[in-house]
Motif scaffolding. Structure first.
Motif, PDB file in Angstrom:
ATOM      1  N   ALA A  78       7.705  -3.295  -3.826  1.00 44.13           N
ATOM      2  CA  ALA A  78       6.359  -3.858  -3.800  1.00 44.13           C
ATOM      3  C   ALA A  78       6.358  -5.281  -4.361  1.00 44.13           C
ATOM      4  CB  ALA A  78       5.406  -2.968  -4.602  1.00 44.13           C
ATOM      5  N   GLY A  79       7.098  -5.503  -5.443  1.00 41.36           N
ATOM      6  CA  GLY A  79       7.172  -6.842  -6.016  1.00 41.36           C
ATOM      7  C   GLY A  79       7.808  -7.843  -5.066  1.00 41.36           C
ATOM      8  N   VAL A  80       8.895  -7.426  -4.413  1.00 40.38           N
ATOM      9  CA  VAL A  80       9.552  -8.317  -3.455  1.00 40.38           C
ATOM     10  C   VAL A  80       8.648  -8.586  -2.263  1.00 40.38           C
ATOM     11  CG1 VAL A  80      11.481  -8.503  -1.841  1.00 40.38           C
ATOM     12  CG2 VAL A  80      11.874  -7.710  -4.165  1.00 40.38           C
ATOM     13  N   THR A  96       0.830  -1.203   0.000  1.00 43.19           N
ATOM     14  CA  THR A  96       0.000   0.000   0.000  1.00 43.19           C
ATOM     15  C   THR A  96       0.862   1.250   0.000  1.00 43.19           C
ATOM     16  OG1 THR A  96      -1.777  -1.150   1.180  1.00 43.19           O
ATOM     17  CG2 THR A  96      -1.805   1.247   1.237  1.00 43.19           C
ATOM     18  N   ALA A  97       1.868   1.270   0.882  1.00 43.20           N
ATOM     19  CA  ALA A  97       2.749   2.437   0.942  1.00 43.20           C
ATOM     20  C   ALA A  97       3.488   2.631  -0.379  1.00 43.20           C
ATOM     21  CB  ALA A  97       3.740   2.276   2.096  1.00 43.20           C
ATOM     22  N   MET A  98       3.987   1.534  -0.951  1.00 43.43           N
ATOM     23  CA  MET A  98       4.703   1.638  -2.217  1.00 43.43           C
ATOM     24  C   MET A  98       3.769   2.060  -3.359  1.00 43.43           C
ATOM     25  SD  MET A  98       7.703   0.963  -1.249  1.00 43.43           S
ATOM     26  CE  MET A  98       8.436   0.289   0.246  1.00 43.43           C
ATOM     27  N   ALA A  99       2.542   1.506  -3.373  1.00 38.20           N
ATOM     28  CA  ALA A  99       1.597   1.873  -4.428  1.00 38.20           C
ATOM     29  C   ALA A  99       1.187   3.338  -4.312  1.00 38.20           C
ATOM     30  CB  ALA A  99       0.363   0.969  -4.355  1.00 38.20           C
ATOM     31  N   THR A 136      17.967  -8.665  -9.317  1.00 39.33           N
ATOM     32  CA  THR A 136      16.996  -8.551  -8.239  1.00 39.33           C
ATOM     33  C   THR A 136      15.937  -9.642  -8.331  1.00 39.33           C
ATOM     34  OG1 THR A 136      17.311  -6.151  -8.117  1.00 39.33           O
ATOM     35  CG2 THR A 136      15.303  -7.036  -7.137  1.00 39.33           C
ATOM     36  N   THR A 137      15.493  -9.974  -9.536  1.00 37.90           N
ATOM     37  CA  THR A 137      14.405 -10.939  -9.701  1.00 37.90           C
ATOM     38  C   THR A 137      14.884 -12.376  -9.900  1.00 37.90           C
ATOM     39  OG1 THR A 137      14.367 -10.438 -12.080  1.00 37.90           O
ATOM     40  CG2 THR A 137      12.886  -9.182 -10.664  1.00 37.90           C
ATOM     41  N   ARG A 138      16.076 -12.543 -10.478  1.00 38.56           N
ATOM     42  CA  ARG A 138      16.536 -13.893 -10.811  1.00 38.56           C
ATOM     43  C   ARG A 138      16.652 -14.806  -9.585  1.00 38.56           C
ATOM     44  NH1 ARG A 138      20.646 -12.362 -13.207  1.00 38.56           N
ATOM     45  NH2 ARG A 138      22.180 -12.829 -11.609  1.00 38.56           N
TER      46      ARG A 138
END
Length: 737
Positions: free
Chosen positions: A163-165, A29-32, A336-338
């Motif tokens: 947010a994704g993490v 929520t904070a990131m969005a 970051t995603t791998r």
């Protein structure tokens, strides 16, 4: 009713999932809300020419037509050296009205005159060689505009990644917790199936519990995130990531950012319980009851398949990228995603690894043997404890290690590219005095200036390449040690260019059509080709092809026979000519690439989220696990074990599980860093893998501390207090009998 009754009775079992989802939704929520603030940023008023109604700029943008699907579109890039407003145009503008200059700068001027008249004058004098800006568009010539735009891009990247993490970690922890809850409730589900409950009813029971947890936790997390969002905005400004005017405002619950975070939280809770619910519903009554008395069947075929597919995808993607485009592995988005795919794969396969790895432990005494055998026998409990540790250590090692490795490789490239002994910066006269002083002393020297060249590659993209323009090719060859793979840099002249392997056309002798930094078009012959490296082995041209570029440094190499004394005399002469003189080693150290503020902040935010989740999951899992071991702990007391011995065994098991998680997380980080090192080698860049030992130690120590404290608290709660522990245990066993 059964779902609500189960939630009231087993609320402690769902506390970990509730906190995990609530924290995840709060972060999202904070990131969005931060993303909404950056995407819906208010229009800023013009500052530089606020008093003028019209702003006229010289040519400062390169626009070319490129192919986009079946049609074409215009692509634009800012010129490295914008052209000043033409003298003839300036005279015409003065005839129309008051003209305002910004000191000695002529890249733009302000005019107070009718817009139509200004446009007509610009069209007659320059055609399309100048721009006319009105209204809020006048702010485009303010220096802060480009800085603010770049900062907002960094804010978007940081908040989107965090947010994704948060969503990934929340789903990971929730799935792990629900899986362990189902394992603890096997006897209950067996009784329900024996009483006539269908597999669908069992699944719906678990999914109903997950939906209730998800809805309440998402609501609580949304309120928490809305409260924290303004604090996040101020932190981004104070950290130098966002512009000074940036602020995050609270939004109504119906705003897309709040709705997105809320329903993501509910989806995460349901997704986390889905697999566990399916497993509980698919098992028959008799098999469930047998399974309740022994920790077997922990790796069904579906889990093997899922883990194998994830592992193959993670390693296959790493290998494919290493072969096809190794430079992609150096990007922040990639590293970051791998690791997430490999972390998930190892977590799914962890139950198969528990017994062989735990049995490698050689702990002294009967207590040590009991710790080892209990940890190896209770596969589900050990794997559930190891999972959040695996996540934290794997992310910490992969992210911080990748960022440090890339930065170290870039720094090593800077060191290897120069053979200069001295570097002169802060030049008052474009380096002319420093070059004269160097020539008088018989030293090789060259000045260089930052510039850029533009290429339309394959007609589909306008690509900007950073470049350096050199004043003296012979001196340039003497003071540099470039990673040349073909050709010779001494062949550089006003009709040629030095490129790297990243260019689509990089054959020595081929002619490349380019647009220079000042907007002129040229066809330059490739004189030499450099290794691609980390991306900083840019192009090189002569000063004739960088009109408007300003020399910002002079590299000097002293004669071999000069010795230390000769170098000191040369340094004194260079200082007398103006500028700042530094030994090359000091200059390299002061200018070597470092992670930016937003990169550091982003990594620490991501790791902070992972560590917080690890602590929540560890505490919840161990408290649940210990509460289910009351009969086992009472049996140990009846067998003669003291409360201290029982406590040491329970804590030892949790520490062993945490160490297993550290080992598996370290293996994930090692694979990712090995892939990164291989990519650097393929790019002919220096390979210096930076392992973040300090961060890994902090993460491991924090997990051990939380695990030991949670298991000790649960154990003491089960054992009770005072000297009546054995009598209490005996009375309970007799009652059970």
């Amino acid at each position: 009713m059964l779902t609500l009754s189960s939630l009231r009775t087993r609320w402690a079992s769902f506390a970990g999932s509730f906190v995990a989802v609530a924290l995840g939704v709060g972060v999202m929520t904070a990131m969005a809300l931060g993303l909404a603030a950056s995407l819906e940023a208010p229009e800023r008023p013009p500052e530089r020419f606020a008093a003028s109604s019209v702003v006229v700029t010289g040519r400062d943008t390169l626009t070319m037509e490129v192919r986009r699907g079946p049609g074409t579109a215009e692509a634009s890039e800012p010129l490295a050296h914008p052209q000043p407003v033409d003298n003839e145009l300036l005279a015409r503008l003065r005839a129309l009205g008051p003209v305002r200059l910004d000191g000695g700068r002529r890249d733009a001027v302000g005019v107070t005159a009718p817009v139509a008249a200004v446009r007509e004058a610009v069209r007659e004098v320059t055609g399309d060689g100048a721009r006319v800006l009105t209204g809020d568009a006048r702010r485009l010539v303010d220096p802060a505009t480009a800085r603010d735009a770049e900062a907002l891009v960094a804010v978007n990247a940081l908040l989107g990644t965090a947010a994704g993490v948060a969503a990934f970690v929340s789903a990971f922890v929730t799935a792990s917790t629900f899986t362990f809850v189902v394992a603890l409730r096997r006897r209950e589900f067996g009784l329900l199936r024996t009483a006539g409950a269908t597999p669908g009813q069992v699944r719906r029971l678990l999914l109903g519990e997950a939906a209730a947890v998800g809805l309440t936790a998402s609501a609580a997390g949304g309120a928490l995130g809305s409260w924290a969002a303004p604090l996040l905005g101020r932190a981004l400004v104070d950290g130098g990531v966002a512009p000074a005017w940036f602020a995050v405002q609270e939004r109504p619950l119906g705003h897309w950012s709040c709705q997105l975070a809320f329903w993501t939280g509910v989806s995460v809770a349901l997704a986390g319980a889905w697999t566990a619910a399916g497993r509980a519903g698919r098992t028959g009554p008799a098999e469930v009851l047998r399974d309740a008395s022994a920790d077997t069947g922990v790796m069904p075929r579906a889990r093997w398949i899922a883990g194998g597919v994830l592992l193959a995808c993670g390693l296959g993607l790493l290998g494919w990228t290493l072969v096809s485009d190794p430079s992609d592995l150096l990007g922040r988005k990639s590293y970051t995603t791998r690791p997430m795919v490999l972390v998930t794969a190892v977590a799914v396969l962890a139950p198969a690894l528990v017994r062989p790895l735990v049995r490698l432990l050689r702990l002294p005494g009967a207590g040590g043997m009991l710790v080892r055998e209990n940890a190896a026998a209770s596969v589900r409990r050990t794997a559930a404890v190891a999972a959040p540790v695996l996540l934290t250590v794997g992310l910490a090692g992969s992210l911080l290690g990748a960022a440090g490795t890339v930065a170290a490789a870039k720094g090593a490239e800077v060191r290897e590219r120069t053979r200069a002994d001295l570097v002169v910066t802060d030049l008052p006269d474009g380096g002319a005095g420093a070059r004269r002083a160097a020539r008088a002393a018989g030293a090789a020297a060259t000045g260089s200036a930052p510039t850029a060249v533009f290429v339309r590659e394959d007609g589909t993209a306008l690509v900007r390449f950073a470049a350096r323009a050199v004043t003296d090719v012979a001196g340039f060859a003497a003071v540099t040690r470039l990673p040349v793979v073909a050709g010779d840099v001494r062949g550089l002249d006003d009709r040629s260019i030095v490129v790297n392997e990243e260019w689509a056309r990089h054959e020595v002798g081929s002619v490349v059509p380019v647009v220079l930094g000042d907007g002129r078009r040229a066809r330059l012959r490739v004189a030499a080709v450099l290794a691609r490296g980390t991306g900083d082995n840019g192009a090189y041209v002569t000063m004739a092809n960088a009109r408007g570029a300003v020399v910002d440094r002079v590299d000097v190499r002293t004669p071999r026979a000069a010795g230390r004394a000769g170098r000191d005399r040369l340094a004194a002469a260079l200082e007398a000519s103006g500028g700042t003189v530094l030994p090359a080693s000091e200059w390299v150290s002061s200018t070597r690439p470092r992670a930016g503020a937003q990169t550091r902040l982003g990594l620490f935010v991501v790791l902070g989220i992972a560590l917080a989740y690890a602590a929540i999951s560890l505490a919840g899992t161990l408290l649940m696990a210990t509460s289910a071991r009351s009969a086992e702990l009472r049996s140990l007391r009846l067998a003669g074990a003291t409360r201290g011995q029982v406590l040491r065994v329970v804590v030892g098991e949790s520490v062993a599980a945490v160490c297993l998680g550290v080992l598996l997380g370290g293996a994930v980080a090692a694979v990712n860093l090995a892939g990164l090192g291989a990519a650097l080698g393929r790019l002919s860049a220096p390979v210096a893998v930076a392992v973040p030992w300090e961060a890994l130690g902090i993460c491991a120590a924090a997990c051990v501390a939380v695990g030991a404290a949670a298991s000790a608290a649960g154990c003491l709660r089960q054992l009770g207090t005072g000297h009546g522990g054995v009598r209490t245990a005996a009375s309970r066993l007799s009652t059970d009998g």
